[in-house]
Design a protein around this motif. Structure first.
Motif, short mmCIF file in Angstrom:
data_model
loop_
_atom_site.label_atom_id
_atom_site.label_comp_id
_atom_site.label_asym_id
_atom_site.label_seq_id
_atom_site.Cartn_x
_atom_site.Cartn_y
_atom_site.Cartn_z
N LEU A 27 39.69 36.64 34.63
CA LEU A 27 38.50 35.73 35.08
C LEU A 27 38.91 35.44 36.70
CD1 LEU A 27 35.53 34.85 34.39
CD2 LEU A 27 36.71 33.05 33.20
N ARG A 28 40.10 34.81 36.74
CA ARG A 28 40.51 34.21 37.98
C ARG A 28 40.35 35.29 38.93
NH1 ARG A 28 44.54 29.73 38.90
NH2 ARG A 28 42.77 28.38 37.50
N SER A 30 38.64 38.32 39.01
CA SER A 30 37.54 38.95 39.37
C SER A 30 36.40 37.63 40.14
CB SER A 30 36.53 38.95 38.09
OG SER A 30 37.13 39.98 37.29
N ARG A 31 36.77 36.41 39.87
CA ARG A 31 36.15 35.42 40.88
C ARG A 31 36.79 35.41 42.12
NH1 ARG A 31 36.35 30.32 36.76
NH2 ARG A 31 34.61 30.86 35.41
N ARG A 70 30.23 40.21 38.99
CA ARG A 70 29.51 38.98 38.49
C ARG A 70 29.21 39.46 37.07
NH1 ARG A 70 26.30 36.38 43.24
NH2 ARG A 70 27.97 35.06 44.05
N VAL A 73 32.64 39.05 35.32
CA VAL A 73 32.78 37.72 35.14
C VAL A 73 32.11 37.16 33.74
CG1 VAL A 73 32.54 35.44 35.99
CG2 VAL A 73 33.74 37.32 37.33
N SER A 74 30.84 37.46 33.86
CA SER A 74 29.70 37.07 32.78
C SER A 74 30.45 37.65 31.33
CB SER A 74 28.32 37.52 32.83
OG SER A 74 27.66 36.97 31.93
N LYS A 77 33.53 35.49 30.34
CA LYS A 77 33.19 34.18 29.82
C LYS A 77 32.76 34.10 28.62
CE LYS A 77 31.94 31.90 34.34
NZ LYS A 77 30.88 31.40 35.26
#
Length: 90
Positions: A27-28, A30-31, A70, A73-74, A77
């Motif tokens: 996640l980190r 990808s952000r 994005r 990331v979704s 999450k």
């Protein structure tokens, strides 16, 4: 005091630091990729008058890549929330 956005160089540093971790957090990563891509797009768009057709094609690819990131990331999450809910039930 104005809000200063971190530079591409700083985001690359963060990305490399996260990659160096034994258990890199997707996640980190990808952000951070999104932030890097966003800054590259912004730089190109600011110089739109001097852009070649290749530059415009590159911006288009970057926009598609950012959209894909994005979406990832979704999904990450949602998966993290699902796993946290499962752990609370156990």
């Amino acid at each position: 005091m104005e809000n200063v956005k971190p530079t591409v160089t700083y985001h690359l540093f963060l990305y490399r630091s996260e990659l160096a971790r034994r258990n890199a957090r997707q996640l980190r990563l990808s952000r951070t990729k999104i932030e890097i891509t966003d800054e590259l797009i912004s730089k190109t768009v600011r110089n739109l008058k001097t852009c070649s057709m290749d530059d415009l094609k590159a911006v288009n690819r970057e926009l598609l890549f950012k959209r894909k990131l994005r979406h990832n990331v979704s999904k990450l999450k949602k998966e993290a929330k699902r796993q946290a809910a499962e752990q609370r039930q156990d």
